[in-house]
Design a protein around this motif. Structure first.
Motif, PDB file in Angstrom:
ATOM      1  N   GLY A 129       6.736   8.326  -3.840  1.00 31.71           N
ATOM      2  CA  GLY A 129       6.595   8.256  -2.385  1.00 31.71           C
ATOM      3  C   GLY A 129       5.229   8.565  -1.833  1.00 31.71           C
ATOM      4  N   GLY A 130       4.343   9.123  -2.675  1.00 27.48           N
ATOM      5  CA  GLY A 130       2.940   9.235  -2.281  1.00 27.48           C
ATOM      6  C   GLY A 130       2.570  10.343  -1.323  1.00 27.48           C
ATOM      7  N   LYS A 131       3.511  11.286  -1.075  1.00 26.20           N
ATOM      8  CA  LYS A 131       3.088  12.441  -0.271  1.00 26.20           C
ATOM      9  C   LYS A 131       2.383  13.400  -1.209  1.00 26.20           C
ATOM     10  N   THR A 132       1.156  13.758  -0.901  1.00 22.09           N
ATOM     11  CA  THR A 132       0.424  14.685  -1.756  1.00 22.09           C
ATOM     12  C   THR A 132      -0.075  15.833  -0.892  1.00 22.09           C
ATOM     13  N   GLY A 133      -0.393  16.960  -1.503  1.00 22.67           N
ATOM     14  CA  GLY A 133      -0.930  18.024  -0.661  1.00 22.67           C
ATOM     15  C   GLY A 133      -0.954  19.394  -1.298  1.00 22.67           C
ATOM     16  N   ILE A 134      -1.442  20.315  -0.489  1.00 19.22           N
ATOM     17  CA  ILE A 134      -1.542  21.716  -0.908  1.00 19.22           C
ATOM     18  C   ILE A 134      -1.078  22.609   0.252  1.00 19.22           C
ATOM     19  N   ASN A 135      -0.944  23.900  -0.051  1.00 19.74           N
ATOM     20  CA  ASN A 135      -0.553  24.886   0.968  1.00 19.74           C
ATOM     21  C   ASN A 135      -1.790  25.654   1.441  1.00 19.74           C
ATOM     22  N   VAL A 215      11.265   5.001   1.020  1.00 20.03           N
ATOM     23  CA  VAL A 215       9.801   4.978   1.120  1.00 20.03           C
ATOM     24  C   VAL A 215       9.310   3.558   1.424  1.00 20.03           C
ATOM     25  N   SER A 216       9.961   2.561   0.827  1.00 21.31           N
ATOM     26  CA  SER A 216       9.557   1.174   1.088  1.00 21.31           C
ATOM     27  C   SER A 216       9.755   0.817   2.559  1.00 21.31           C
ATOM     28  N   LEU A 217      10.819   1.354   3.141  1.00 26.45           N
ATOM     29  CA  LEU A 217      11.101   1.055   4.547  1.00 26.45           C
ATOM     30  C   LEU A 217      10.197   1.829   5.505  1.00 26.45           C
TER      31      LEU A 217
END
Ligand SMILES: NC(=O)c1ccc[n+]([C@@H]2O[C@H](COP(=O)([O-])OP(=O)(O)OC[C@H]3O[C@@H](n4cnc5c(N)ncnc54)[C@H](O)[C@@H]3O)[C@@H](O)[C@H]2O)c1
Ligand SMILES: [Zn+2]
Length: 344
Positions: A129-135, A215-217
């Motif tokens: 789904g491509g959500k990436t990140g840090i806190n 995620v595609s939608l």
């Protein structure tokens, strides 16, 4: 088994139990941690061929999903003379895939990365789904980007070493998807104890199909993707109240789903039987469903910390029967407090 994530120019495949030789004509860095590398890195290395292969090991734990670790990864890439054609491989749970994806998204304005998730939670949820990140000190996942992987390889065999508690925390996210989108998956989970690799692979496939479709939608979470946050509105408050120490994320979501279900029952969206059967399923997997709320007003106020709540409206994602969802942002405070009171 393969599942397509259909995103026009950024489409990719999720391979389930199909990891075989991977050959790269460029620099590759595997980002992992000591826990995972101690158990599985040798297996993975036997499958990877690259021009230049680097291993970057980061400390294990949610606490390390931060700027310091991100910077450490980026510096290692410069030391290894990575360029825009280089590729990263995230090998670990959701912490590793989130920070690796984020590093890939900003290194020289973005390079490719591949996910090889090793926890159930990351196989069915975080790695797709491509959500990436840090806190940071203001909260979890507040810094990040959307950056889709080039491919995802979910191998159920990696789960053999996963502690039971981590495993069922992942199952909670699977139950979430079943309640929101797929009654048959719910029935399957009612029947199965997920003891065999076959059953686990089936769960992974079903959940990846659901996640891929959602995620595609709606890649950027402007509508249907928000439904994946069922149980999270309550769960995040529970995690926050317990300083992220008492419950694993999936455990807090499990309690959160039960709270959301009580609200759904109060609004006649689910029957008593449905309410009970969901709690029974969570308990079958030894997931917690109850949490004693000390101060319901304070608990309510914390809903507004949620990224999804805006303009003083709280977005509640609720089941509308099992296998269907409804999003409501007009539930009166009195009704919500009534439900919270049941957990006092
Ligand atoms: N990007 C997304 O869409 C998304 C979605 C859900 C969660 N997340 C993020 O994912 C993270 C949680 O992921 P998680 O639950 O995988 O936690 P995690 O990455 O911390 O892994 C849990 C523990 O299991 C260990 N582990 C991993 N694989 C193992 C294996 N095969 N055998 C034994 N031990 C193993 C890890 O080292 C760690 O100690 C959170 O940071 C959350 O914010 C992201
Ligand atoms: Zn979650």
């Amino acid at each position: 088994m393969q599942v397509d994530v259909d995103l026009k120019d950024f489409s990719y495949k999720v391979f389930i139990d199909e990891l075989s030789q991977l050959k790269f004509n460029q620099n590759v860095a595997i980002i992992t941690n000591q826990t995972v590398s101690g158990l599985w890195l040798k297996d993975l290395l036997s499958l990877i061929e690259a021009k230049n292969l680097n291993i970057i090991s980061i400390p294990d734990g949610e606490n390390y999903k931060n700027f310091d670790t991100l910077n450490f990864i980026l510096e290692q890439l410069f030391v290894a003379k990575f360029d825009r054609k280089s590729t990263l491989i995230a090998f670990g749970g959701g912490v590793v895939s989130d920070i690796t994806g984020f590093a890939a998204s900003i290194f020289q304005r973005g390079i490719d990365f591949i996910n090889i998730p090793t926890t159930l939670l990351s196989q069915i949820d975080a790695s797709v789904g491509g959500k990436t990140g840090i806190n940071n000190k203001f909260g979890k996942n507040l810094i990040g980007s959307f950056h889709q992987p080039k491919a995802v390889y979910c191998e159920s065999k990696f789960l053999k070493t996963l502690p039971y508690r981590e495993f069922v925390a992942g199952v909670a996210e699977g139950i979430k998807m079943a309640i929101m989108f797929d009654k048959n998956l719910f029935k399957f989970l009612e029947k199965s104890d997920l003891k065999t690799q076959n059953e686990i692979s089936k769960l992974i496939k079903k959940c990846v199909e659901i996640k891929a479709k959602v995620v595609s939608l709606d890649e950027r979470e402007s509508n249907i993707r928000v439904v994946l946050n069922y149980g999270h509105t309550f769960g995040h408050v529970i995690e926050n109240n317990t300083n992220y120490l008492k419950f694993l994320h999936g455990e807090a979501v499990s309690i959160g789903m039960n709270m959301a279900n009580h609200l759904a029952f109060r609004l006649n969206l689910i029957s008593k039987d449905e309410l009970v059967s969901i709690e029974k399923l969570l308990i079958k997997f030894n997931l917690p469903t109850r949490y004693k709320i000390k101060d319901i007003e304070k608990f309510y106020d914390k809903f507004f910390l949620d990224k999804k709540s805006s303009n003083k409206k709280i977005k509640f994602i609720l089941p509308n029967g099992i296998g269907k969802y409804i999003v409501k942002d007009d539930i009166s405070k009195d009704i919500v407090l009534e439900v919270l009171r049941e957990f006092q």
